[in-house]
Design an enzyme around this catalytic site. Structure first.
Site, short mmCIF file in Angstrom:
data_model
loop_
_atom_site.label_atom_id
_atom_site.label_comp_id
_atom_site.label_asym_id
_atom_site.label_seq_id
_atom_site.Cartn_x
_atom_site.Cartn_y
_atom_site.Cartn_z
N CYS A 88 10.64 -5.14 -0.02
CA CYS A 88 11.84 -4.23 -1.04
C CYS A 88 12.99 -5.22 -1.01
CB CYS A 88 11.85 -3.05 -0.30
SG CYS A 88 12.28 -3.13 1.36
N HIS A 165 15.17 0.65 4.02
CA HIS A 165 14.28 0.26 2.49
C HIS A 165 15.76 -0.05 1.58
CE1 HIS A 165 11.89 0.65 -0.98
NE2 HIS A 165 12.55 1.46 -1.40
#
Length: 319
Positions: A88, A165
């Site tokens: 990510c 994230h």
């Protein structure tokens, strides 16, 4: 096909992300860490091309925008679904680079070819293509931490509080767009009017995410993708040299000092990244062997253990 374990975790650090950009072959862009959302923090960084936000992921994660439906925008916007673990960070960065049309940015051969190759792919195929982009993966994995032992994959599973994230915010086609590879598509956070500072429009959306966490907890980090600062300063110097006034000369001297500061910062980034990539395990093993031979290993371990307990206790008391 790339396996889910072939991408390492990436540290949220401007020096790491700036080197990733260079490794991909892109130029004219760098990454800066932000310690506040106050407008003055962005003043000296303009133009800002995108924001990368790291946060603690929770199962009820939200977006206060709406799923982008405008096909005219979708046809031009690069969005890739995240189909691989730990990617990510690179995905958030590439999402900004692929959607930036500023003259300062030169994508380079690797990213230009990848963008053209995936131009007519859907988001899932773009994600799969990214997972198989060998050069991009190799640059990403150059920051893999050295491990002394290989662990069973099952033991790698983390609790929810350990899952972080990265997502991106960009201005695109007069809209503020949130790009999160775990979502079904780009999210439209509203219009950006002509002359409006798009970062100011993004601020309340980022603040809403931050407000989800308890006071005193640090579960997020914000970085800005900006134009190469030395390049910006040198352009400004050329503009001021034409004026030739005393005020312009004073400004030029100040800009030269800022360029010097950038050189020092980039040297620090380079040194820190070398240390990140260096394999210290042989040294550690030799130190452990020496402590064992001298009969100091258990004693040293117990001291370190007590120190770790004291640090954790202080953190609890502070909370």
């Amino acid at each position: 096909m790339s396996g889910v374990d072939e991408w390492c975790l990436i540290e949220s650090d401007p020096g790491v992300f700036t080197e990733l950009i260079r490794g991909f072959g892109a130029t004219g862009i760098q990454v800066e860490e932000l310690y506040s959302l106050d407008p003055e923090c962005f003043q000296n960084l303009k133009p800002v091309h995108g924001l990368i936000f790291l946060f603690k992921w929770v199962s009820d994660d939200f977006s206060d925008g709406t799923l982008l439906k405008d096909q005219n925008i979708l046809s031009e916007l690069f969005f890739a679904k995240q189909v691989i673990n730990n990617a990510c960070a690179t995905q958030a960065l590439i999402s900004i680079l692929m959607n930036c049309h500023h003259d300062d940015l030169k994508l380079g051969q690797t990213l230009s070819d990848f963008k053209e190759f995936t131009r007519f792919f859907d988001s899932g195929m773009k994600g799969l293509s990214l997972s198989n982009a060998e050069l991009i993966r190799n640059v990403h994995n150059s920051f893999a931490r050295q491990q002394m032992f290989e662990f069973d994959g099952k033991s790698k599973k983390k609790d929810k509080e350990d899952v972080f994230h990265f997502i991106s915010y960009i201005p695109f086609a007069g809209r503020l767009i949130e790009l999160d590879g775990l979502k079904e598509g780009p999210y439209d956070l509203g219009p950006i009017t002509e002359g409006q500072d798009w970062v100011a429009a993004a601020r309340p959306h980022i603040e809403k995410r931050m407000q989800k966490y308890s006071t005193g907890e640090i579960h997020f980090n914000l970085m800005a993708v900006v134009s190469d600062q030395k390049m910006v300063y040198n352009k400004r110097i050329k503009e001021l040299e034409v004026k030739g006034t005393e005020e312009a000369k004073a400004q030029i001297e100040n800009l030269k000092m800022m360029i010097s500061d950038e050189d020092v910062k980039m040297h620090r980034y380079k040194t820190e990244n070398i240390r990140r990539k260096h394999n210290y395990l042989p040294l550690i093993i030799e130190i452990l062997k020496t402590l064992g031979k001298e009969g100091k290993l258990v004693e040293t371990f117990e001291k370190a253990k007590q120190k770790a307990i004291q640090i954790q206790q202080k953190k609890k008391e502070k909370s």
